[in-house]
Enzyme design. Structure first.
Site, PDB file in Angstrom:
ATOM      1  N   ASP A  37      14.680  14.130  39.642  1.00 24.48           N
ATOM      2  CA  ASP A  37      13.942  14.207  41.075  1.00 24.48           C
ATOM      3  C   ASP A  37      14.563  12.613  41.234  1.00 24.48           C
ATOM      4  OD1 ASP A  37      13.112  13.666  43.627  1.00 24.48           O
ATOM      5  OD2 ASP A  37      12.454  15.849  43.354  1.00 24.48           O
ATOM      6  N   ASP A  61      18.934   9.846  41.137  1.00 25.15           N
ATOM      7  CA  ASP A  61      19.676   9.606  42.126  1.00 25.15           C
ATOM      8  C   ASP A  61      20.689  10.487  42.580  1.00 25.15           C
ATOM      9  OD1 ASP A  61      19.792   9.377  44.914  1.00 25.15           O
ATOM     10  OD2 ASP A  61      19.644   7.455  45.034  1.00 25.15           O
ATOM     11  N   SER A 143      22.778  26.812  53.677  1.00 19.42           N
ATOM     12  CA  SER A 143      21.220  27.466  54.303  1.00 19.42           C
ATOM     13  C   SER A 143      22.048  28.194  55.279  1.00 19.42           C
ATOM     14  CB  SER A 143      21.014  25.487  54.950  1.00 19.42           C
ATOM     15  OG  SER A 143      20.649  26.058  56.668  1.00 19.42           O
ATOM     16  N   TYR A 156      23.222  17.465  59.391  1.00 13.99           N
ATOM     17  CA  TYR A 156      22.690  18.586  57.860  1.00 13.99           C
ATOM     18  C   TYR A 156      23.116  19.882  57.978  1.00 13.99           C
ATOM     19  CZ  TYR A 156      19.712  21.851  55.582  1.00 13.99           C
ATOM     20  OH  TYR A 156      18.726  22.455  54.457  1.00 13.99           O
ATOM     21  N   LYS A 160      25.487  21.237  54.913  1.00 11.38           N
ATOM     22  CA  LYS A 160      25.736  22.773  54.615  1.00 11.38           C
ATOM     23  C   LYS A 160      26.475  23.631  54.560  1.00 11.38           C
ATOM     24  CE  LYS A 160      21.452  21.245  52.578  1.00 11.38           C
ATOM     25  NZ  LYS A 160      21.440  21.953  50.728  1.00 11.38           N
ATOM     26  N   PRO A 186      18.936  29.868  52.367  1.00 10.82           N
ATOM     27  CA  PRO A 186      18.194  30.337  52.296  1.00 10.82           C
ATOM     28  C   PRO A 186      17.183  30.165  54.349  1.00 10.82           C
ATOM     29  CG  PRO A 186      18.055  28.104  50.981  1.00 10.82           C
ATOM     30  CD  PRO A 186      18.708  28.245  51.331  1.00 10.82           C
TER      31      PRO A 186
HETATM   32  N1  LIG Z   1      12.845  24.071  53.820  1.00  8.50           N
HETATM   33  C1  LIG Z   1      14.066  24.698  54.200  1.00  8.50           C
HETATM   34  O1  LIG Z   1      13.639  25.313  55.427  1.00  8.50           O
HETATM   35  C2  LIG Z   1      15.492  25.410  53.753  1.00  8.50           C
HETATM   36  C3  LIG Z   1      16.062  25.440  54.017  1.00  8.50           C
HETATM   37  C4  LIG Z   1      17.910  25.577  54.352  1.00  8.50           C
HETATM   38  C5  LIG Z   1      17.689  25.376  53.067  1.00  8.50           C
HETATM   39  N2  LIG Z   1      16.984  24.417  52.078  1.00  8.50           N
HETATM   40  C6  LIG Z   1      17.515  23.509  51.051  1.00  8.50           C
HETATM   41  O2  LIG Z   1      16.599  23.686  50.098  1.00  8.50           O
HETATM   42  C7  LIG Z   1      16.967  22.556  49.405  1.00  8.50           C
HETATM   43  C8  LIG Z   1      15.204  21.459  49.295  1.00  8.50           C
HETATM   44  O3  LIG Z   1      13.973  22.207  50.400  1.00  8.50           O
HETATM   45  P1  LIG Z   1      13.184  21.721  50.240  1.00  8.50           P
HETATM   46  O4  LIG Z   1      12.398  21.919  52.040  1.00  8.50           O
HETATM   47  O5  LIG Z   1      11.962  22.116  49.551  1.00  8.50           O
HETATM   48  O6  LIG Z   1      13.106  20.239  50.602  1.00  8.50           O
HETATM   49  P2  LIG Z   1      12.154  18.945  49.963  1.00  8.50           P
HETATM   50  O7  LIG Z   1      12.519  17.549  51.314  1.00  8.50           O
HETATM   51  O8  LIG Z   1      10.431  19.160  50.064  1.00  8.50           O
HETATM   52  O9  LIG Z   1      12.412  18.503  48.720  1.00  8.50           O
HETATM   53  C9  LIG Z   1      14.119  17.950  48.818  1.00  8.50           C
HETATM   54  C10 LIG Z   1      12.860  17.506  47.231  1.00  8.50           C
HETATM   55  O10 LIG Z   1      14.644  16.618  46.720  1.00  8.50           O
HETATM   56  C11 LIG Z   1      14.463  15.345  46.253  1.00  8.50           C
HETATM   57  N3  LIG Z   1      15.674  14.757  46.442  1.00  8.50           N
HETATM   58  C12 LIG Z   1      15.905  14.027  47.838  1.00  8.50           C
HETATM   59  N4  LIG Z   1      17.026  13.221  48.029  1.00  8.50           N
HETATM   60  C13 LIG Z   1      17.357  12.851  46.730  1.00  8.50           C
HETATM   61  C14 LIG Z   1      17.915  12.428  45.822  1.00  8.50           C
HETATM   62  N5  LIG Z   1      18.829  11.636  46.135  1.00  8.50           N
HETATM   63  N6  LIG Z   1      18.343  12.684  44.141  1.00  8.50           N
HETATM   64  C15 LIG Z   1      17.124  13.318  43.597  1.00  8.50           C
HETATM   65  N7  LIG Z   1      16.828  13.914  44.106  1.00  8.50           N
HETATM   66  C16 LIG Z   1      16.347  13.709  45.946  1.00  8.50           C
HETATM   67  C17 LIG Z   1      13.411  14.860  46.482  1.00  8.50           C
HETATM   68  O11 LIG Z   1      12.330  14.284  46.362  1.00  8.50           O
HETATM   69  C18 LIG Z   1      12.570  16.203  46.734  1.00  8.50           C
HETATM   70  O12 LIG Z   1      11.413  16.612  45.557  1.00  8.50           O
HETATM   71  C19 LIG Z   1      17.371  21.670  49.989  1.00  8.50           C
HETATM   72  O13 LIG Z   1      18.432  21.222  49.806  1.00  8.50           O
HETATM   73  C20 LIG Z   1      17.486  22.010  51.742  1.00  8.50           C
HETATM   74  O14 LIG Z   1      18.580  21.103  52.548  1.00  8.50           O
HETATM   75  C21 LIG Z   1      15.880  24.007  52.786  1.00  8.50           C
END
Ligand SMILES: NC(=O)c1ccc[n+]([C@@H]2O[C@H](COP(=O)([O-])OP(=O)(O)OC[C@H]3O[C@@H](n4cnc5c(N)ncnc54)[C@H](O)[C@@H]3O)[C@@H](O)[C@H]2O)c1
Length: 252
Positions: A37, A61, A143, A156, A160, A186
């Protein structure tokens, strides 16, 4: 499912939110976790190790090739290989909802960079390790938004959609290497990032609950079973698929 041998699992974006739920669940099932992360890896690793479970944290990253290669080296050195890559890191919870013509080129490029270049670089770095071992699993977190055509976050949604297409084509390329590539889609999930951003307060009830067959909010723990299954030996003949986990809002 989890009586099988301990696997080495890399979770990008594994220090918080949905990624951390994946890490904790799989670590409790006996797997050895690599938390990759941008931030928070030390704290997340300590939370796992304090439970007597196996994890290392590597600040990474996902859009920087050097970082990703170092992360793969660290995982290989610590655990002798990588069995599962979970491409979970993504930009979502920090984005604001806006009409497509108010999205700037910079915003578009940044979302595409993290959400599509990131999984590409991670797959590129991990596949040689999996090939050496003769098997592997790549699980991409997509997503349901590209399936629904969700408005107000076109960058976004497009990113996805690309993740789903990436999953299918990469699966075809890696079939003969005994590496499966699948996606989990999700629905809107109350992750840490969502709760902090207040995004859930702006979402209409239809997005959060009433369009679902099971009409309640989705939480990160709702996703762990699908991940564990796709990572398991029993899922070895499933590839190129997208599994929607959203309480039955979309049907694929
Ligand atoms: N929360 C939702 O409603 C939802 C729905 C569908 C899909 N998703 C997908 O699920 C995944 C996780 O979502 P979440 O809600 O837990 O997001 P979040 O923002 O809570 O967590 C994302 C994590 O990714 C890390 N991150 C961001 N950019 C990064 C990079 N360049 N390198 C390494 N790490 C990086 C952040 O530090 C964080 O820990 C994402 O891909 C998101 O698109 C989320």
């Amino acid at each position: 499912m989890m009586s099988e041998q301990s696997k080495v699992v890399v979770v990008t974006g594994g220090a918080s939110g949905i990624g951390y739920a994946f890490v904790e669940y799989l670590a409790r099932a006996g797997h050895r976790m690599v938390i990759a992360d941008l931030r928070g890896t030390e704290e997340a690793t300590a939370r796992i190790r304090n439970q007597g479970l196996a994890a290392i944290g590597v600040t990474t990253d996902v859009v920087k090739r050097d970082d990703v290669e170092k992360m793969v080296e660290a995982a290989s050195k610590e655990y002798g290989g990588i069995d599962v890559l979970v491409n979970n890191a993504g930009l979502f919870t920090t984005l604001s909802l806006k009409p497509f013509d108010r999205i700037t080129e910079q915003e578009w490029m940044r979302v595409m960079e993290v959400n599509t270049l990131g999984p590409f670089l991670c797959a590129k770095a991990v596949v040689p390790v999996m090939r050496k071992k003769g098997s592997g699993r790549i699980i991409n977190i997509a997503s349901t938004t590209p399936i629904k055509g969700t408005p107000m976050m076109l960058h976004y949604v497009a990113s996805k959609g690309a993740v789903i297409a990436f999953t299918r084509s990469l699966a075809k390329e890696l079939g003969n290497d005994n590496i499966t590539v699948n996606a989990i889609a999700p629905g809107f999930t109350l992750s840490e990032g969502v709760l902090q951003s207040g995004l859930h307060e702006k979402m209409p009830d239809t997005a959060r609950k009433t369009s679902r067959t099971i009409q309640r909010d989705q939480v990160p723990e709702d996703l762990v079973g699908a991940l564990a299954f796709l990572a398991s030996d029993e899922a070895g003949f499933i590839t190129g698929q997208t599994l929607a986990v959203d309480g039955g809002s979309v049907f694929l």
